[in-house]
Write an enzyme that holds these catalytic residues in place. Sequence first.
Site, PDB file in Angstrom:
ATOM      1  N   ASP A  13       0.802  -1.216   0.000  1.00  0.00           N
ATOM      2  CA  ASP A  13       0.000   0.000   0.000  1.00  0.00           C
ATOM      3  C   ASP A  13       0.839   1.271   0.000  1.00  0.00           C
ATOM      4  O   ASP A  13       0.277   2.377  -0.050  1.00  0.00           O
ATOM      5  CB  ASP A  13      -0.943   0.019   1.210  1.00  0.00           C
ATOM      6  N   THR A  14       2.159   1.141   0.045  1.00  0.00           N
ATOM      7  CA  THR A  14       2.986   2.344  -0.037  1.00  0.00           C
ATOM      8  C   THR A  14       2.790   3.044  -1.377  1.00  0.00           C
ATOM      9  O   THR A  14       3.017   4.236  -1.505  1.00  0.00           O
ATOM     10  CB  THR A  14       4.479   2.004   0.130  1.00  0.00           C
ATOM     11  N   ARG A  15       2.308   2.294  -2.363  1.00  0.00           N
ATOM     12  CA  ARG A  15       2.059   2.900  -3.674  1.00  0.00           C
ATOM     13  C   ARG A  15       0.906   3.904  -3.635  1.00  0.00           C
ATOM     14  O   ARG A  15       0.760   4.735  -4.528  1.00  0.00           O
ATOM     15  CB  ARG A  15       1.744   1.813  -4.708  1.00  0.00           C
ATOM     16  N   GLU A  76       0.941  -8.508  12.948  1.00  0.00           N
ATOM     17  CA  GLU A  76       1.170  -7.204  13.574  1.00  0.00           C
ATOM     18  C   GLU A  76      -0.049  -6.761  14.381  1.00  0.00           C
ATOM     19  O   GLU A  76       0.082  -6.331  15.537  1.00  0.00           O
ATOM     20  CB  GLU A  76       1.484  -6.144  12.510  1.00  0.00           C
TER      21      GLU A  76
END
Length: 516
Positions: A13-15, A76
Site C-alpha cells: 500500500d505504499t504505492r 502485527e
Amino acid sequence: MNFDVFLSFRGEDTRLGFIGHLYNALVRRGIHTFIDDNLPRGEQISAQLLKTIESSTISIVVFSENYASSAWCLDEIAKIVECKKNDQLVRPVFYNVDPSEVRNQKGRFGEALAEHEKVKDNNKVQRWREALTEAGNISGCGWHYQYGCSEFKFIQEIVEEISNSKLNRTALFVGRYPVGVNYRVKTILSDIESNDIHMIGIYGSGRIGKTTIAKAIFNRICDRFEGFSYLENVKEKSGTNASVIELQETLLFEILGDKNLKVGNKFRGINVIKKRLSCKRILLVIDDVDKWVQVENLLGGCDWFAFGSRIIITTRDKHLLATLGKGCSTYEVKELDNDEALELFSMHACHGNKPEEDYLELAYQAIHYAKGLPLALEIMGAELYGRTTQEWKSALSKYERIPNKDIHKILQISYEGLDENEKDIFLDIACFFKGLDKNYVVDILNACNLYPLFGIQKLVDKSLITLSEYNALSMHDLVQQMGREIVRQESPQMLGRRSRLWCYEDVLEVVTENMV
C-alpha cells in the site's frame, strides 16, 4: 530504540502515497515514527519487530482494502491488540474501508480470512479474527477516510491529534521534596488496578498532600490513556459561569487538542463533553472540589467515558465523595509518620542532611509540634534553615503560643467554608471540648441550639475533627491552635470582648475586672 508511533500497514500500500505522506507529516512534527516499508516481509515477523511494537507509545493501524490478505499484517495487529491490553494506545485508520468490515470480517476482510483458513493453523486464524474484532470496536476513536476526501486535511487531522496527545506532554511538578508520596501512590494504584475502579476520591485535611499525590499518580499513569487532563483548583475556578466554561473548554482542549472548540454556556458544555469524549479512554484529575455541582459541570453522570477510564477527585469533604456512588473508591491521606516527618523537615531545614547533634532534639520538637502535617514541616524548616540553635529554641517557643501566619492562613481556608452554625461548633470544640466524649458534647451543644449531631458529622467529613475508637472528639493540634487564634483575633487586647475564654487566668482576669 523506543518510538512514539508504530505505523502498521500493508506493504504494497505504499504505492497509495498516503502512507508516505502520513509518515513524513508525523516526522516533520517531531514525532518519532517507525515504518518498516524497507524490511523484507516473510512468513513471520521478527522478534525485533515485535519488540518495537511493544516499546512504542502509540500504534496507528492503516486498514486498507487488502490489509487482511497479508499474514504479516495480521500478525502485527494481533501483537498490537495484545499491547493494547497492557495500556498501549491504538488508533485505527480506515482507508476506504468500513469499520464493520474489519469488526465482523466481512467483504474483502472476510474473503482474505477464508483464504488463510485453507493454509494456516485454525488457532492462529482465530487469533487474527479476534484481533480484527477488537480493532474494529475502537473505530469511534479512529479516523475514517473515503475517496473524494481531502487527503491532506485528513492527514493533518491525524497529526494534530497525535501531536496534541501524550507525545508532547510535560510532567507536572510534584514537589521539591515529595517525601512519602511514592508509598501512598503505590497504595492507591494497587487499589485501582486490582479492583478496576473507575473513580477514586482522595480526601483529607488542608495541605495534607492530596494534590501532591494526585499529580504523582497523573504523571505515573497518563501514558496509558487515549487522552488526559489535570484540572487544578476547581473550587476556586468554579465561582462564575465564565470560569466554569473555561474549565470545560480546558478539559476538551487537553484531550482533543482543538483550540477552536467553544461551548458557549456551561449547560451546553456538559453535553459537548459527553458527546465528544464518551468514546475515549481518558485519565481526568479534578483537583480541590467542595461541592457536587463542580463535579457535575465536568462529568455529568460520572460514567460517560469509555471503559478503562480513570477519574481522580481530591477534596477536603469525605461526604462529597459518598454522593458519587459505589463506583467511587476513597482514600484518606494521613499525616506523615515520624521518620517521614524528620526526612521532610531535614530537607528544608538542613537541605537534605540529618540535623547535627546539637539540633537533633530541637528537630524532634518541631516534628512533635507539626504532628505530621507537611505544610508545617516545610514552612518551619525553611524558616529555621541556617539559624543558630538559640534561634531554633526561640522560634519553637513562639510557635507554641503564636501560630505561624502562613500555616494559620492556609488551615483557616477549611474553617471559612463552614456555615455559621458549623463555625460555632468548631470553635467550641477547639476551645473546650477536644478529647471529650462526643455524646457528652452533643448534650451540651444541643442546649445551645447548635444542632450538633449534624454539625459534628460535617466537621468530620471536612477532616477538621476526628472521632477516636472510644467516641472522643479529636483534632490536629495545629487545627486547634488555628481555631483558638480565630477567637483571639476577635479582640487581641481585650479579653472580655472575645466570644470564648478557655484559660483559667483569662477567665479570672475578666471576672475580676467586671467585679471592680
